[in-house]
Design an enzyme around this catalytic site. Structure first.
Site, PDB file in Angstrom:
ATOM      1  N   ARG A 269       1.792   7.007  -6.802  1.00 28.79           N
ATOM      2  CA  ARG A 269       1.047   5.650  -6.026  1.00 28.79           C
ATOM      3  C   ARG A 269       1.848   4.797  -5.472  1.00 28.79           C
ATOM      4  O   ARG A 269       3.092   4.536  -5.967  1.00 28.79           O
ATOM      5  CB  ARG A 269      -0.105   5.454  -7.219  1.00 28.79           C
ATOM      6  CG  ARG A 269       0.558   4.835  -8.391  1.00 28.79           C
ATOM      7  CD  ARG A 269      -0.326   4.523  -9.522  1.00 28.79           C
ATOM      8  NE  ARG A 269      -1.376   3.550  -9.285  1.00 28.79           N
ATOM      9  CZ  ARG A 269      -1.250   2.263  -9.500  1.00 28.79           C
ATOM     10  NH1 ARG A 269      -0.086   1.706  -9.890  1.00 28.79           N
ATOM     11  NH2 ARG A 269      -2.299   1.624  -9.082  1.00 28.79           N
ATOM     12  N   LEU A 270       1.269   3.812  -4.843  1.00 24.69           N
ATOM     13  CA  LEU A 270       1.924   2.535  -4.311  1.00 24.69           C
ATOM     14  C   LEU A 270       0.848   1.510  -4.545  1.00 24.69           C
ATOM     15  O   LEU A 270      -0.100   1.717  -4.002  1.00 24.69           O
ATOM     16  CB  LEU A 270       2.274   2.910  -3.074  1.00 24.69           C
ATOM     17  CG  LEU A 270       3.484   1.552  -2.385  1.00 24.69           C
ATOM     18  CD1 LEU A 270       4.751   1.709  -3.402  1.00 24.69           C
ATOM     19  CD2 LEU A 270       3.955   2.119  -0.992  1.00 24.69           C
ATOM     20  N   ASP A 271       1.261   0.233  -5.287  1.00 22.84           N
ATOM     21  CA  ASP A 271       0.208  -0.498  -5.428  1.00 22.84           C
ATOM     22  C   ASP A 271      -0.431  -1.179  -4.288  1.00 22.84           C
ATOM     23  O   ASP A 271       0.153  -1.131  -3.166  1.00 22.84           O
ATOM     24  CB  ASP A 271       0.759  -1.745  -6.212  1.00 22.84           C
ATOM     25  CG  ASP A 271       1.245  -1.268  -7.841  1.00 22.84           C
ATOM     26  OD1 ASP A 271       0.549  -0.573  -8.284  1.00 22.84           O
ATOM     27  OD2 ASP A 271       1.999  -1.906  -8.199  1.00 22.84           O
ATOM     28  N   PHE A 272      -1.451  -1.638  -4.371  1.00 25.36           N
ATOM     29  CA  PHE A 272      -2.388  -2.221  -3.489  1.00 25.36           C
ATOM     30  C   PHE A 272      -1.643  -3.346  -2.678  1.00 25.36           C
ATOM     31  O   PHE A 272      -1.729  -3.267  -1.372  1.00 25.36           O
ATOM     32  CB  PHE A 272      -3.569  -2.723  -3.838  1.00 25.36           C
ATOM     33  CG  PHE A 272      -4.883  -3.297  -2.856  1.00 25.36           C
ATOM     34  CD1 PHE A 272      -5.410  -2.669  -1.984  1.00 25.36           C
ATOM     35  CD2 PHE A 272      -4.904  -4.959  -3.057  1.00 25.36           C
ATOM     36  CE1 PHE A 272      -6.316  -3.240  -1.473  1.00 25.36           C
ATOM     37  CE2 PHE A 272      -5.859  -5.460  -2.058  1.00 25.36           C
ATOM     38  CZ  PHE A 272      -6.436  -4.722  -1.282  1.00 25.36           C
TER      39      PHE A 272
END
Length: 218
Positions: free
Chosen positions: A39-42
């Site tokens: 994942r990659l943060d918002f």
């Protein structure tokens, strides 16, 4: 099998649906059946790998495989050698002690794109840039590591996943991996490899770092 690199823009969710109507990967990658690796943060930007290869997706997301990821962090304040040494030794965050990271000061990345929402600037406090390579996956780890050494993170960009780089991808752009890139990735993180015996292919502190190139024209 499909293997796709995308430069995730700021404030885009690392998923394909959202009940609150926020921007997702579906808005920029019209490819069915692929899913993000990790994942990659918002509020973070940069490199993300998508694939429909579930076995590889699992291995690349598994912390025991120690996949190195390099981030560019714009921080408040001036980066000291003491702060860098702390990052290199590991720092205490909420989730525990981080593993030693590779960390170095760097100039602002060349020809960096403008973020959709500008970062906050305070006239009395300078900003600096760090390159940090980690192989863990704690929640918001790089931001917390920077904060732990007195350098609040203003902007975070993932520049590299193992040997894969942003290259000329502008925010919202994507490309398929070349056959050679996908072959090397699958061979390196094969299920038959023992992660404990595999050397992590992360760049040294003094090695050249990836730099974003001028965004491609549509």
């Amino acid at each position: 099998m499909r293997y796709i690199l995308v430069n995730k823009p700021y404030e885009v969710l690392t998923q394909f649906t959202d009940e609150h109507g926020r921007a997702t990967l579906k808005d920029i990658v019209p490819v069915p059946g692929v899913y993000p690796v990790g994942r990659l943060d918002f509020d973070s930007e940069g490199l993300l790998l998508l694939t429909d290869d579930k076995a590889l997706q699992h291995r690349l997301s598994d912390p025991k495989f120690k996949v190195p990821k390099t981030y560019w962090a714009q921080v408040e304040g001036t980066v000291s050698e003491e702060a860098l040494e702390k990052l290199r030794r590991g720092v205490r965050i909420k989730e525990g002690l981080t593993a030693p990271a590779q960390a170095r000061s760097m100039p602002q990345p060349a020809e960096l794109w403008e973020r959709s929402t500008p970062i906050r600037f305070r006239a009395s406090i300078p900003t600096s840039w760090l390159a940090i390579t980690i192989s863990q996956g704690m929640n918001r780890q790089v931001r917390k590591m920077c904060a732990a050494v007195g350098l609040p993170c203003l902007r975070l960009i993932r520049a590299r996943i193992d040997e894969l780089e942003l290259g000329e991808l502008a925010p919202g752009q994507w490309r398929e991996l070349t056959p050679e890139e996908s072959r090397k990735l699958k061979a390196k993180f094969s299920a038959t490899k023992n992660p404990a015996n595999r050397k992590v292919a992360a760049r040294g502190e003094n090695a050249p770092q990836p730099t974003p190139r001028r965004p491609l024209k549509s």
